[in-house]
Write an enzyme that holds these catalytic residues in place. Structure first.
Site, PDB file in Angstrom:
ATOM      1  N   SER B 111       0.538  -1.554   0.054  1.00  0.00           N
ATOM      2  CA  SER B 111      -0.137   0.207  -0.181  1.00  0.00           C
ATOM      3  C   SER B 111       1.071   0.694   0.057  1.00  0.00           C
ATOM      4  CB  SER B 111      -0.700   0.217   1.189  1.00  0.00           C
ATOM      5  OG  SER B 111      -0.079   0.333   2.546  1.00  0.00           O
ATOM      6  N   LYS B 112       1.892   0.723  -0.089  1.00  0.00           N
ATOM      7  CA  LYS B 112       2.704   2.362   0.041  1.00  0.00           C
ATOM      8  C   LYS B 112       3.545   2.620  -1.319  1.00  0.00           C
ATOM      9  CE  LYS B 112       2.642   3.433   4.353  1.00  0.00           C
ATOM     10  NZ  LYS B 112       3.157   2.959   5.518  1.00  0.00           N
ATOM     11  N   ASN B 113       2.603   2.346  -1.870  1.00  0.00           N
ATOM     12  CA  ASN B 113       3.498   2.041  -3.472  1.00  0.00           C
ATOM     13  C   ASN B 113       2.645   3.699  -4.200  1.00  0.00           C
ATOM     14  OD1 ASN B 113       2.869   1.582  -6.570  1.00  0.00           O
ATOM     15  ND2 ASN B 113       4.707   0.437  -6.049  1.00  0.00           N
TER      16      ASN B 113
END
Lengths: 351, 345
Positions: B111-113
């Protein structure tokens, strides 16, 4: 131009409308001398680290074990982090300059922008890395500057998109401004509007977010403050308010966190603390020790926080941070351009 | 992880799939002597070799779309793959609601992309107000796991501004702060709503009730930096009004009565003193109560005394407090004790 430069052991001075107040900075960094040679020898001897620094893969701790993640698509960024680190350590000679330069030029797309690797689509993030690496090797002249397409990414409101798909972020403002400044081409964009957009992202804590209203975050603040420094617009930064926010980021271990109530890590905070001349407000000795605690004592390299796995990104920020904290044996780095001072001087003082 | 593996099926190599028989894969060119050879897995290598082939042929087909999906599951950070996928989606006029479902799956892994979120925004922008509540709900789910998720907050702010859905946002901030009063992202969002929501009348209209809200939060956890900062933010650019609001001095006093060396409270008192606040005797006593005989503070005026106290209780930032002492307005230096108000700021 917009800029005057530092001598070793002095913070660079960014001219602003109201910047005469900085006086003596008495805080001395107390680090045993042997620590410095220890960092350097670790970085010298370790093959693993060397490969890490020169384009390597980076490692990622996953729940289900230790898994290496390939950053093939980010090679150009990885190369910048690694090569800049090597240069700060005085070890850039270890790299075959011609090989790197020809590889970089192969990453350039027909449109003029750079991709993350050969054959990848262009994005300003990679274009800046390419320019920075060429600057390290004093080879910016191999670029066809007219072909580069950074200025077209500016929007009517002054913001910048990262590519043709239009994602907007103050990171891209920094990247575009830094790229064009290194190429002496800031005249290709509307600097006034670009500055105005960045200022519109300023928050009540004095920091900056990715778009207007977004939470302040160390990485974004670095981009915004860096861009304002390069364009001679630091008077828009409320340095004392932001300086206090930064002070509050230092936790008991000496490390700095990127946002309130987050864990401390090795990151970009130190860069803009220097730019706004407020680094003397924090406990520098404790911060140095925190960064040193993040080293992999066996294989070299620096991680985000003690006992995590090292990667090239945090090694770069760790070494850059130590350099800015006037750690012995490291080359001085210019925090706005994120390049060694001698490299930046060559670009701006040669002409 | 590959989607097939995820679903418990063994992956069939592309070279053995009939629908790919006509394609000649294009291998990665790392140069003859790569400085550091990258150890690709066979699966990754093969998928990218086929991807390069369709990318170079600019093939905007269903199989190309599926291939980008496989490539994204192997590495969701590859910028070129995402970009090409958008071209294919546009060319095939795919129903983008399905794309949101795919994104939901991939976001769970990483989800940190940046690419994932950028792609999501692109999709949501195309689908418009149909997906407003879906997008707000999606970020809520992310916040259940990580309430300070930077990308998700950024996406949520974009949704509110581009697609709407402001009505319940203040209540939502409330909910998050009830959950964790230290959540700075939720405080930031609260300020975002108060200053930008088309329904609330702006900062001026909201100031009074928000000051009360911040004070309540401070009294609950005086060590929490966020509400102190929020309180200042409500009087942004007008600290004299902050100093004139009796509730602010009063909350400082309340906090100091319980915790004499609370840095935030002392810091606020210092701000107030520098902006025309006339300290009550109670306040003076509360501050002098922190001073012990050993601390040997010789400062005459109260503001300077507060700075000296802060240097003692917060040694890590001693230089900052020293600087604050040097910036105390000159007119304050002689008025304490008992002088008349000379404030001209």
């Amino acid at each position: 131009m917009f800029y005057t430069f530092s001598r070793r052991n002095q913070p660079p001075i960014y001219p602003t409308a109201s910047d005469s107040e900085i006086e003596s900075q008495n805080s001395e960094v107390l680090i045993p001398e042997w620590e410095s040679s220890k960092v350097k020898s670790m970085l010298d001897t370790s093959y693993q680290l060397k490969s890490l620094l020169m384009f390597g893969a980076y490692y990622h701790q996953k729940k289900d074990g230790f898994e290496s993640v390939v950053i093939e698509h980010l090679r150009l960024n990885g190369a910048y982090w690694g090569l800049t680190t090597l240069d700060i350590l005085g070890k850039l000679d270890a790299v075959d300059k011609d090989e790197v330069v020809s590889w970089i030029m192969e990453c350039q797309d027909e449109s003029g922008g750079f991709g993350g690797n050969i054959g990848h689509d262009p994005h300003v993030l990679f274009t800046l890395s390419a320019i920075q690496i060429l600057a390290l090797f004093d080879k910016i002249d191999v670029l066809d500057v007219e072909k580069l397409d950074v200025a077209n990414l500016q929007n009517e409101d002054g913001s910048f998109a990262g590519d043709m798909w239009g994602e907007i972020d103050t990171r891209f403002s920094y990247v575009a401004i830094c790229s064009l400044a290194l190429l002496h081409r800031l005249d290709k964009i509307n600097v006034e509007k670009a500055v105005k957009y960045i200022v519109s992202c300023k928050n009540l804590d004095g920091g900056f977010g990715c778009t207007p209203g977004a939470e302040s975050h160390a990485g974004q603040i670095f981009c915004c403050v860096g861009a304002l420094a390069i364009t001679g617009s630091l008077h828009y930064v409320d340095k004392d308010l932001l300086g206090w926010w930064l002070c509050e980021r230092q936790v008991k271990s000496g490390g700095l966190n990127g946002r309130p109530e987050k864990l401390p890590d090795v990151g970009s905070l130190i860069l803009f603390l220097i730019i706004i001349d407020r680094v003397h407000w924090i406990d520098k000795g404790k911060l140095v020790n925190f960064i040193l605690d993040c080293q992999d004592k066996e294989n070299g390299g620096i991680s985000d926080r003690p006992d995590d796995a090292v990667d090239v990104f945090h090694t770069y920020f760790g070494i850059a941070g130590l350099s800015l904290l006037e750690y012995q044996g490291l080359k001085a780095i210019d925090p706005a351009y994120a390049l060694p001072v001698e490299v930046v001087n060559k670009i701006f003082l040669a002409k | 992880m590959n989607q097939d593996l995820r679903e418990g099926r063994a992956r069939i190599p592309l070279s053995e799939r009939p629908e790919w028989a006509d394609v000649r894969p294009v291998p990665q060119d790392d140069g003859p002597n790569p400085l550091v050879p990258i150890a690709y897995t066979d699966e990754f290598r093969e998928t990218m070799d086929y991807f390069r082939a369709v990318y170079l042929a600019n093939e905007r087909s269903p199989r190309a779309l599926h291939l980008t999906k496989e490539a994204i599951f192997l590495n969701s950070g590859n910028y070129t793959v995402w970009q090409f996928r958008r071209l294919v989606l546009e060319a095939l006029k795919v129903d983008l609601h399905e794309e949101l479902e795919f994104l939901e799956k991939i976001t769970r892994d990483n989800s940190k992309n940046y690419q994932i979120w950028h792609h999501r925004r692109w999709v949501a922008e195309k689908l418009g107000t149909d997906v407003t509540s879906n997008e707000l709900e999606f970020t809520k789910e992310i916040f259940l796991e990580d309430a300070k998720h930077y990308h998700a907050w950024s996406h949520r702010q974009w949704v509110l501004q581009a697609l709407g859905g402001w009505e319940d946002e203040l209540a939502y901030c409330d909910e998050l702060l009830e959950d964790d009063i230290f959540n700075n992202s939720a405080w930031n969002q609260r300020y975002f709503v108060v200053t930008r929501s088309p329904h609330l009348g702006g900062l001026e209209a909201m100031r009074d009730s928000e000051v009360a809200y911040a004070i309540k939060a401070i009294l609950a956890k005086p060590e929490n930096e966020s509400p102190w900062r929020y309180l200042r933010g409500l009087y942004r650019n007008n600290l004299n009004s902050l100093a004139e609001d009796p509730r602010v001095a009063s909350v400082c006093l309340d906090v100091l009565m319980n915790k004499r060396d609370c840095i935030h409270a002392l810091n606020m008192v210092l701000d107030l003193l520098c902006h025309c606040y006339q300290p009550s005797n109670e306040m003076k006593n509360a501050i002098d109560a922190v001073v012990t005989p050993e601390s040997n503070l010789s400062d005459l005026n109260l503001a300077a005394r507060v700075c000296s106290i802060l240097q003692l209780v917060d040694p890590m930032r001693a230089n900052y407090w020293e600087w604050r002492k040097s910036t105390i307005p000159v007119h304050l230096e002689d008025i304490d004790p008992g002088m008349e108000k000379q404030c001209v700021v």
